[in-house]
Design a protein around this motif. Structure first.
Motif, PDB file in Angstrom:
ATOM      1  N   GLY A 169       6.944  13.077  -1.724  1.00 25.37           N
ATOM      2  CA  GLY A 169       5.841  12.442  -1.018  1.00 25.37           C
ATOM      3  C   GLY A 169       4.689  13.375  -0.708  1.00 25.37           C
ATOM      4  N   LYS A 170       4.862  14.675  -0.964  1.00 28.14           N
ATOM      5  CA  LYS A 170       3.785  15.620  -0.699  1.00 28.14           C
ATOM      6  C   LYS A 170       2.669  15.449  -1.718  1.00 28.14           C
ATOM      7  CE  LYS A 170       2.693  20.530  -0.149  1.00 28.14           C
ATOM      8  NZ  LYS A 170       3.198  21.914  -0.188  1.00 28.14           N
ATOM      9  N   ILE A 172      -1.783  12.272  -7.155  1.00 27.85           N
ATOM     10  CA  ILE A 172      -0.614  12.902  -7.760  1.00 27.85           C
ATOM     11  C   ILE A 172       0.275  13.424  -6.632  1.00 27.85           C
ATOM     12  CG2 ILE A 172       0.229  14.668  -9.346  1.00 27.85           C
ATOM     13  CD1 ILE A 172      -2.436  14.579 -10.759  1.00 27.85           C
ATOM     14  N   PHE A 173       1.505  12.914  -6.581  1.00 28.35           N
ATOM     15  CA  PHE A 173       2.454  13.270  -5.524  1.00 28.35           C
ATOM     16  C   PHE A 173       3.670  13.978  -6.122  1.00 28.35           C
ATOM     17  CE2 PHE A 173       0.319   9.472  -3.886  1.00 28.35           C
ATOM     18  CZ  PHE A 173       0.034   9.825  -2.572  1.00 28.35           C
ATOM     19  N   LYS A 186       0.821  -1.222   0.000  1.00 26.81           N
ATOM     20  CA  LYS A 186       0.000   0.000   0.000  1.00 26.81           C
ATOM     21  C   LYS A 186       0.848   1.262   0.000  1.00 26.81           C
ATOM     22  CE  LYS A 186      -3.588  -2.469   2.507  1.00 26.81           C
ATOM     23  NZ  LYS A 186      -4.416  -2.543   3.730  1.00 26.81           N
ATOM     24  N   TRP A 187       1.944   1.227  -0.747  1.00 30.54           N
ATOM     25  CA  TRP A 187       2.743   2.427  -0.918  1.00 30.54           C
ATOM     26  C   TRP A 187       3.487   2.341  -2.238  1.00 30.54           C
ATOM     27  CZ3 TRP A 187       4.965   0.103   3.975  1.00 30.54           C
ATOM     28  CH2 TRP A 187       6.041  -0.747   3.726  1.00 30.54           C
ATOM     29  N   VAL A 188       4.143   3.420  -2.582  1.00 28.88           N
ATOM     30  CA  VAL A 188       4.969   3.470  -3.792  1.00 28.88           C
ATOM     31  C   VAL A 188       6.415   3.633  -3.359  1.00 28.88           C
ATOM     32  CG1 VAL A 188       5.528   4.830  -5.843  1.00 28.88           C
ATOM     33  CG2 VAL A 188       3.138   4.418  -5.233  1.00 28.88           C
ATOM     34  N   SER A 189       7.286   2.765  -3.852  1.00 31.09           N
ATOM     35  CA  SER A 189       8.702   2.810  -3.498  1.00 31.09           C
ATOM     36  C   SER A 189       9.508   3.458  -4.614  1.00 31.09           C
ATOM     37  CB  SER A 189       9.240   1.397  -3.233  1.00 31.09           C
ATOM     38  OG  SER A 189       8.615   0.818  -2.102  1.00 31.09           O
ATOM     39  N   SER A 233      18.458   4.152 -10.157  1.00 33.35           N
ATOM     40  CA  SER A 233      18.535   3.380 -11.404  1.00 33.35           C
ATOM     41  C   SER A 233      19.316   2.086 -11.212  1.00 33.35           C
ATOM     42  CB  SER A 233      19.183   4.228 -12.503  1.00 33.35           C
ATOM     43  OG  SER A 233      20.468   4.680 -12.087  1.00 33.35           O
ATOM     44  N   GLU A 234      20.108   2.015 -10.128  1.00 24.92           N
ATOM     45  CA  GLU A 234      20.858   0.783  -9.830  1.00 24.92           C
ATOM     46  C   GLU A 234      20.068  -0.158  -8.929  1.00 24.92           C
ATOM     47  OE1 GLU A 234      22.261   3.861  -9.277  1.00 24.92           O
ATOM     48  OE2 GLU A 234      23.239   3.882 -11.238  1.00 24.92           O
ATOM     49  N   GLY A 235      18.850   0.253  -8.539  1.00 24.04           N
ATOM     50  CA  GLY A 235      18.026  -0.613  -7.701  1.00 24.04           C
ATOM     51  C   GLY A 235      18.226  -0.430  -6.220  1.00 24.04           C
ATOM     52  N   LYS A 236      18.829   0.694  -5.798  1.00 23.17           N
ATOM     53  CA  LYS A 236      19.015   0.963  -4.373  1.00 23.17           C
ATOM     54  C   LYS A 236      17.838   1.775  -3.851  1.00 23.17           C
ATOM     55  CE  LYS A 236      24.075   0.820  -4.478  1.00 23.17           C
ATOM     56  NZ  LYS A 236      25.332   1.559  -4.213  1.00 23.17           N
ATOM     57  N   TYR A 237      17.290   1.329  -2.728  1.00 26.33           N
ATOM     58  CA  TYR A 237      16.104   1.972  -2.171  1.00 26.33           C
ATOM     59  C   TYR A 237      16.418   3.398  -1.718  1.00 26.33           C
ATOM     60  CZ  TYR A 237      12.287   3.018   1.053  1.00 26.33           C
ATOM     61  OH  TYR A 237      11.241   3.624   1.705  1.00 26.33           O
ATOM     62  N   LYS A 238      15.491   4.327  -2.033  1.00 23.45           N
ATOM     63  CA  LYS A 238      15.672   5.727  -1.669  1.00 23.45           C
ATOM     64  C   LYS A 238      14.561   6.238  -0.752  1.00 23.45           C
ATOM     65  CE  LYS A 238      17.216   8.606  -4.790  1.00 23.45           C
ATOM     66  NZ  LYS A 238      17.371   9.394  -6.036  1.00 23.45           N
ATOM     67  N   ALA A 239      13.316   5.955  -1.087  1.00 21.36           N
ATOM     68  CA  ALA A 239      12.219   6.505  -0.297  1.00 21.36           C
ATOM     69  C   ALA A 239      10.921   5.794  -0.668  1.00 21.36           C
ATOM     70  CB  ALA A 239      12.083   8.007  -0.545  1.00 21.36           C
ATOM     71  N   LYS A 240       9.885   6.109   0.075  1.00 17.81           N
ATOM     72  CA  LYS A 240       8.543   5.635  -0.261  1.00 17.81           C
ATOM     73  C   LYS A 240       7.585   6.806  -0.118  1.00 17.81           C
ATOM     74  CE  LYS A 240       7.115   4.095   4.344  1.00 17.81           C
ATOM     75  NZ  LYS A 240       6.523   3.009   5.148  1.00 17.81           N
ATOM     76  N   LEU A 241       6.444   6.710  -0.792  1.00 18.75           N
ATOM     77  CA  LEU A 241       5.424   7.751  -0.699  1.00 18.75           C
ATOM     78  C   LEU A 241       4.040   7.117  -0.726  1.00 18.75           C
ATOM     79  CD1 LEU A 241       4.178   8.192  -3.822  1.00 18.75           C
ATOM     80  CD2 LEU A 241       6.374   9.302  -4.130  1.00 18.75           C
ATOM     81  N   GLY A 242       3.081   7.834  -0.165  1.00 15.77           N
ATOM     82  CA  GLY A 242       1.691   7.372  -0.170  1.00 15.77           C
ATOM     83  C   GLY A 242       1.329   6.436   0.953  1.00 15.77           C
ATOM     84  N   SER A 243       2.269   6.116   1.854  1.00 18.75           N
ATOM     85  CA  SER A 243       1.959   5.203   2.951  1.00 18.75           C
ATOM     86  C   SER A 243       0.885   5.819   3.844  1.00 18.75           C
ATOM     87  CB  SER A 243       3.211   4.916   3.769  1.00 18.75           C
ATOM     88  OG  SER A 243       2.924   4.052   4.846  1.00 18.75           O
ATOM     89  N   GLY A 244      -0.161   5.057   4.113  1.00 15.15           N
ATOM     90  CA  GLY A 244      -1.257   5.563   4.926  1.00 15.15           C
ATOM     91  C   GLY A 244      -2.362   6.207   4.119  1.00 15.15           C
TER      92      GLY A 244
END
Length: 649
Positions: A511-512, A506-507, A460-463, A467-478
């Motif tokens: 994440g805002k 639309i974020f 239930k979020w967007v990760s 471009s190398e596949g390293k996690y940076k952030a998530k948005l839309g949680s909750g």
């Protein structure tokens, strides 16, 4: 004292008190010098051989060592059983802590939404206040200008008459003479002109300035503005019923009814519970369906499966399986006579049919070929599996300007990356529910800065990954309930199609939330299970409305510009559209899931043609995109591969 009779200063209870004799085991306190070597089962005490011949004569006894061994075995079993509970408790603690964390996050997000909403209302009211004050001043100014001009004219006329009258009166008070005759003639002419002068005696404006403020209705609306929505439903008590639990017919809708209950088993009487449902084949393919909320604590899951076989039906409430889930489901091409006889009706009767179609229409390209574009299959990549270049229920597709094809491999919890020529390049993704992990990736997009954006349906979020596949952030949680597709607009904003909430979010990449639009329904600005989105050169958002069998085009603010498509198999019709892309000319390319084809429309929604896929028929296509070298790439979910076709623009 008789044998077996307790001493006067002892009690019968004291026979349970044992004392160790040096090198002789445990001493019997009832009989001095005797060792307890037996155990009385009835009295649950250790006894000696004298006790057995006395008060315990008719009782069942057994060797103490045997009892101790049995007792130890039983104690060990209880210890093991208790220890086995610890992982369950730990798992429950993790689950409850996660629920509590999500609850707290939801509270914080809702609190923020309340503040933001009322601040926006304050701003709107302030703007309206300023507009009304400005209208007041403008209206007053116009009226005042007219009246003031009229007033000035009358004053000027009054002064002219008064001055001339005074001069005439002075002339008349003097002696008439030839010398004054000329002056008096001038005064007479002047008086004549003034007497006949046209003056605005009637008001040329009025004094009406009223305020109509229909505030009572607004006050009532504000009084009832906003509702905190929740239920007391729990998965462990909620249950499902209906013919669709066991059997359905290929190509026909089947229905399952879910009844939500609280922790005590009481029927919940309100709706809005967060339910999810999926029908899976053993190889992981998923059939889509729709959950209908009756707002009384019951829900219908209506689904259609397009092939025969044994399936698994999973029904979850707040991410937890309800009673009996997952269910075993058998899909056949004709009703089961035994089942029909047993239930008193044929499977699928009473369910809401959305229109029948030919059995073969989901298995390949439709027969209508009045205007085919002769595009050829260039290549296909993938088979069912979990290794590199293998897929299980692939969903979203995206491409990059540097010649890459990205595939959201949903049931393998990863994203796989290929060159435009189909050469495997890399993959990333670890299954899990923590930030940086993937539980069910369904949508993928590439940001202009190179970041990879992934919609995770179950988390239930967007990760966001590099471009190398390293996690940076998530948005839309909750905020998100079931993100399916993602896209990026020309401002770099992330567009998220929430399949469950039937809303487009639309974020900003931070994440805002910029805006959101849409709700569940069949209206022009509503959705029923929307899937994917694309953005055209005008920064307009194109959304596939799965269960409404249509494609809708919106402004970035959410205003509907265009809607096209109806349910059917003909040119320009859909049976649940999924993937969507836009070419450089503004033509819209749509994956038609239920009809297993790809259709092409112009920017106004008029049908142009379809991609010729007859050489290697599609089965349930999902995501769709255009490669940097101008070809069409589509996720052929039912065939566990992606295919690239030539596309003649």
């Amino acid at each position: 004292m008789e044998v077996g009779q307790p001493s006067p200063d002892s009690s019968s209870e004291e026979c349970t008190v044992l004392e160790a004799l040096p090198d002789k085991g445990l001493a019997c306190h009832t009989h001095t010098g005797k060792v307890t070597e037996l155990y009385c089962s009835g009295c649950e005490v250790c006894v000696c051989e004298v006790c057995v011949s006395g008060e315990h004569a008719d009782h069942t006894t057994l060797p103490l060592l045997d009892f101790l061994e049995t007792h130890r075995d039983g104690l060990q079993e209880r210890l093991t059983a208790a220890q086995n509970r610890l992982p369950q408790i730990s798992e429950a603690l993790v689950s409850l802590r996660e629920i509590l964390k999500q609850l707290t996050n939801q509270r914080d997000l809702i609190e923020e939404d309340i503040h933001v909403s009322f601040e926006e209302l304050h701003k709107t009211l302030d703007v309206r206040k300023s507009v009304l004050l400005m209208e007041l001043e403008v209206t007053y100014g116009l009226k005042q200008k007219v009246l003031q001009a009229q007033l000035d004219t009358l004053l000027q006329g009054h002064r002219g008459i008064a001055d001339t009258c005074t001069q005439t009166e002075e002339a008349l008070s003097g002696k008439a003479s030839a010398a004054s005759l000329q002056a008096e003639r001038g005064l007479g002419e002047r008086l004549g002109e003034l007497a006949s002068q046209g003056l605005p005696f009637q008001a040329e404006e009025n004094d009406q300035l009223d305020l109509v403020m229909e505030a009572e209705g607004l006050r009532k609306s504000i009084h009832n503005l906003g509702t905190i929505v929740t239920t007391s439903a729990v998965a462990s008590q909620s249950e499902a019923s209906g013919v669709g639990l066991e059997q359905c017919i290929v190509g026909l809708p089947a229905c399952v009814t879910i009844t939500t209950r609280d922790k005590a088993g009481g029927h919940c009487r309100t709706g809005n519970a967060i339910l999810s449902a999926e029908v899976c084949t053993p190889d992981g393919s998923v059939a889509d369906g729709e959950i209908l909320d009756h707002k009384n604590g019951t829900y219908d899951f209506v689904y259609t499966v397009n092939k025969e076989g044994e399936f698994s039906l999973a029904l979850r409430l707040y991410d937890q399986h309800i009673k009996g889930s997952p269910f075993s489901l058998r899909v056949t091409r004709s009703p089961d006579p035994e089942g029909a006889k047993r239930r008193g009706k044929s499977p699928g009767s009473g369910s809401k049919k959305k229109g029948s179609r030919r059995t073969g229409s989901a298995l390949g390209t439709p027969r209508r070929k009045e205007n085919p574009i002769e595009d050829d299959l260039i290549f296909r990549i993938g088979t069912k599996g979990k290794n590199k270049g293998e897929f299980t229920n692939l969903q979203g597709v995206s491409t990059s300007s540097n010649g890459r094809i990205l595939i959201a491999d949903s049931n393998n919890q990863c994203v796989q990356i290929f060159s435009n020529d189909g050469e495997f390049k890399s993959r990333f993704g670890v299954r899990g529910r923590s930030p940086g992990q993937l539980q069910r990736p369904t949508g993928v997009a590439v940001h202009p800065n190179g970041d990879i954006i992934i919609a995770d349906y179950d988390n239930k979020w967007v990760s966001i990954f590099s471009s190398e596949g390293k996690y940076k952030a998530k948005l839309g949680s909750g905020r998100l309930m079931g993100p399916k597709g993602v896209s990026v607009d020309q401002n770099g904003h992330v567009i998220v199609v929430d399949n469950k909430a039937c809303t487009v979010f639309i974020f900003q990449p931070t994440g805002k939330l910029v805006t959101k639009f849409g709700s569940r329904g069949n209206g022009d600005k509503q959705f029923a299970g929307p899937h994917f989105a694309a953005v055209n050169n005008n920064n307009e958002i194109i959304v596939t409305d799965f269960h409404n069998h249509s494609v809708k085009v919106f402004t970035p603010e959410g205003e509907l510009l265009l809607k096209f498509g109806t349910n059917g198999e003909g040119n320009g019709q859909f049976n649940a559209p999924t993937g969507v892309a836009v070419d450089v000319n503004g033509n819209i390319i749509v994956a038609d899931w239920g009809n297993s084809r790809i259709q092409v429309f112009d920017g106004s929604g008029s049908f142009l043609s379809y991609i010729n896929t007859s050489a290697d028929p599609l089965y349930g296509p999902q995501g769709l995109a255009l490669t940097s070298d101008g070809h069409v790439v589509v996720a052929d979910s039912g065939n566990h591969c992606f295919k690239v076709y030539r596309y003649l623009q």
